[in-house]
Scaffold this motif. Structure first.
Motif, PDB file in Angstrom:
ATOM      1  N   PRO A 224      39.105  38.188  29.956  1.00 30.42           N
ATOM      2  CA  PRO A 224      39.655  38.309  31.309  1.00 30.42           C
ATOM      3  C   PRO A 224      38.694  37.756  32.355  1.00 30.42           C
ATOM      4  CG  PRO A 224      38.787  40.412  30.606  1.00 30.42           C
ATOM      5  CD  PRO A 224      38.656  39.505  29.425  1.00 30.42           C
ATOM      6  N   ALA A 225      39.224  37.493  33.528  1.00 32.13           N
ATOM      7  CA  ALA A 225      38.406  36.968  34.614  1.00 32.13           C
ATOM      8  C   ALA A 225      37.289  37.949  34.945  1.00 32.13           C
ATOM      9  CB  ALA A 225      39.278  36.725  35.850  1.00 32.13           C
ATOM     10  N   GLY A 226      36.116  37.408  35.197  1.00 34.77           N
ATOM     11  CA  GLY A 226      34.946  38.230  35.505  1.00 34.77           C
ATOM     12  C   GLY A 226      33.939  38.260  34.385  1.00 34.77           C
ATOM     13  N   VAL A 227      34.354  37.862  33.178  1.00 40.39           N
ATOM     14  CA  VAL A 227      33.432  37.826  32.044  1.00 40.39           C
ATOM     15  C   VAL A 227      32.374  36.750  32.284  1.00 40.39           C
ATOM     16  CG1 VAL A 227      33.242  37.177  29.621  1.00 40.39           C
ATOM     17  CG2 VAL A 227      35.032  38.742  30.350  1.00 40.39           C
ATOM     18  N   GLY A 228      31.116  37.085  31.996  1.00 41.88           N
ATOM     19  CA  GLY A 228      30.021  36.149  32.198  1.00 41.88           C
ATOM     20  C   GLY A 228      29.340  36.288  33.540  1.00 41.88           C
ATOM     21  N   ALA A 229      29.804  37.230  34.383  1.00 39.35           N
ATOM     22  CA  ALA A 229      29.163  37.438  35.688  1.00 39.35           C
ATOM     23  C   ALA A 229      27.771  38.021  35.502  1.00 39.35           C
ATOM     24  CB  ALA A 229      30.005  38.372  36.540  1.00 39.35           C
ATOM     25  N   ARG A 230      26.886  37.721  36.468  1.00 41.40           N
ATOM     26  CA  ARG A 230      25.527  38.231  36.380  1.00 41.40           C
ATOM     27  C   ARG A 230      25.291  39.466  37.236  1.00 41.40           C
ATOM     28  NH1 ARG A 230      23.357  32.120  36.823  1.00 41.40           N
ATOM     29  NH2 ARG A 230      25.370  32.023  37.890  1.00 41.40           N
TER      30      ARG A 230
END
Length: 534
Positions: A224-230
């Motif tokens: 889903p969107a948001g994966v990989g955010a720091r």
């Protein structure tokens, strides 16, 4: 200084937990769902135990009747103590050895210490045409499901990216935490990451710019969107950008669920402005300051904040395949208006009715049967009888504890959480004449279905304090009163912790300001500055 070794003889008495006693403790501690599973395992592995139809005749329930009856109660006389004796000995043991029960599970041996199958049992079960219970259980075990990293790697394997980014993306996915965040700096990943076998032509360790490109691809292409955010800010921005892309595309790629969650594009753009340019002020609830700097009205800002509430700060959790199991109450509590009291009874609707197999019981008298097979049957008959005794003892102990709790916590059932009284387990143990460890095991992971909903039995046991009027209140009741005070406050001028202390004192509850702050934190209630509504 001189050290010598010597041998000495010493006489003493020491009491140890037998395997049967350990399993008696386990049966008492099991919640209903685990007990059902344990009984199913025993039914699969013990041929002398079987299900019986519900019948009023006690002899039918015990599986014997007139034939093979060893005592007037219809139970086998196997020269073994029943589980009731085990519980009595356990209370005596724990009184003399208060820490032994805790250490009993720390020994270097499996907790299932009873050998359910004596030597030669395999040949007997095969002759009886019975399937291998272990093989059946392994074959019917549910699939563990794909992990977060497995699901993301599967997505990454089919997305359209330049080839040199594929191994780098796989490395980065391995560093994502359970929420989907990349907490490790790219510089550290470049130093520590093991070189994938498919990397060729670009050298190793990878350049930071290449890792940045791979991370950007993960953020834009994986669901889903948001994966990989720091961090939280980047996570929200990624989700808002995904919503804007869907909105600008007419929601053509969104499911029905997505359409209900996605706010209108104008509102999403306001939300994005709040996160991108005013994140610190937003986190500190400085809405007038945001309005002054952004030119937005307070109404628009509130709409943007409401849209942000629909987003997730742990996006990868949506990929979890674990399903929350419903709570199965062990005991049902109902109010009897005629007698003006609460009545408790076991939730036995799903519990199997067990009995001993008559044919196996009679086989022990067969003079032509080998000693080895006869010993195997006797061992399993003993285990089956013990299990039925242990289940019945668990039932009686749990009902006694629940009935004692209903007497002590009558006000809670009548009036709600604010009337919960302090109730230490030692008080119930003394009332029932058992060891406090028995009460602790009886309430462990057990739930009651009451007129006030399904409640954890352990929640009735709590410490507390006395009010100015001399009334005892549990800590949970104090929290409930504090929550009510905050719910009734003027949201435009929320109460400070010091003001909450004064409001609680007006109710006769005197607590310190630091206690108010601690209870607020436990209840998930923010400070007055963050509760203020403009």
């Amino acid at each position: 200084m001189r050290f010598d070794t010597s041998q000495q003889m010493r006489m003493g008495q020491q009491m140890k937990l037998a395997p049967r006693m350990i399993q008696s403790m386990e049966i008492l501690q099991m919640p209903l769902a685990e007990l059902e599973e344990r009984i199913e395992q025993e039914l699969a592995s013990n041929p002398t135990l079987e299900l019986a139809e519900l019948e009023p005749d006690a002899e039918q329930r015990n599986g014997l009747g007139d034939e093979g009856e060893a005592n007037p109660d219809g139970e086998l006389d196997l020269g073994e103590r029943d589980a009731t004796d085990d519980f009595a000995r356990l209370d005596e043991f724990e009184t003399d050895n208060p820490h032994a029960a805790e250490n009993a599970f720390d020994e270097d041996r499996p907790r299932e210490t009873i050998d359910w199958r004596a030597e030669g049992s395999r040949s007997l079960s095969r002759l009886a045409g019975e399937p291998d219970a272990r093989a059946e259980m392994m074959a019917s075990a549910p699939d563990r499901g794909e992990s977060l990293h497995e699901q993301l790697l599967k997505q990454w394997g089919v997305v359209d990216v330049v080839e040199f980014l594929r191994p780098l993306g796989a490395v980065l996915i391995g560093y994502l935490d359970d929420d989907g965040y990349l907490r490790t700096p790219l510089e550290e990943i470049a130093e520590k990451a093991t070189k994938p076998s498919e990397v060729n032509g670009r050298g190793w360790p990878p350049a930071i710019d290449d890792l940045e490109l791979a991370l950007k691809a993960i953020q834009l292409l994986l669901e889903p969107a948001g994966v990989g955010a720091r961090d939280a800010r980047e996570c929200l921005l990624l989700q808002l950008d995904a919503q804007l892309d869907l909105a600008d595309g007419g929601l053509s790629g969104a499911s029905d669920r997505d359409e209900r969650l996605i706010a209108p594009s104008d509102t999403v753009r306001i939300s994005r402005t709040l996160v991108e340019s005013h994140f610190e002020d937003l986190m500190n609830n400085r809405l007038p300051k945001i309005a002054e700097r952004s030119g937005l009205g307070l109404g628009e800002i509130r709409e943007g904040i409401e849209a942000l509430r629909r987003l997730s700060l742990a996006p990868a959790r949506r990929l979890e395949q674990t399903r929350a199991e419903p709570v199965m109450p062990d005991v049902i509590v109902e109010y009897d208006e005629a007698e003006d009291r609460y009545i408790a009874y076991m939730n036995d609707a799903r519990m199997p009715n067990l009995r001993i197999n008559r044919e196996y019981a009679l086989l022990t008298r067969d003079e032509h049967m080998s000693t080895r097979d006869k010993d195997f049957i006797k061992t399993n008959l003993s285990n089956a009888q013990w299990l039925m005794d242990a289940v019945e003892q668990r039932r009686g102990t749990l009902l006694r504890v629940v009935n004692a709790v209903l007497v002590e916590q009558r006000d809670y059932l009548d009036h709600g959480p604010e009337a919960l009284r302090p109730l230490p387990m030692t008080q119930v143990a003394e009332r029932l004449g058992v060891h406090v460890a028995t009460v602790s095991r009886a309430v462990s992971d057990k739930h009651l279905m009451t007129p006030r909903g399904v409640i954890a039995l352990r929640s009735f046991f709590t410490g507390g304090l006395s009010t100015e009027g001399g009334e005892d209140l549990s800590y949970d009741a104090v929290k409930a009163a504090l929550k009510e005070v905050i719910e009734q406050e003027n949201k435009a001028k929320p109460l400070s912790d010091e003001s909450i202390v004064k409001a609680m004192k007006e109710r006769g509850i005197e607590i310190a300001r630091r206690t108010v702050a601690k209870y607020r934190s436990q209840l998930g209630i923010p400070s007055a500055r963050l509760r203020k509504q403009f």
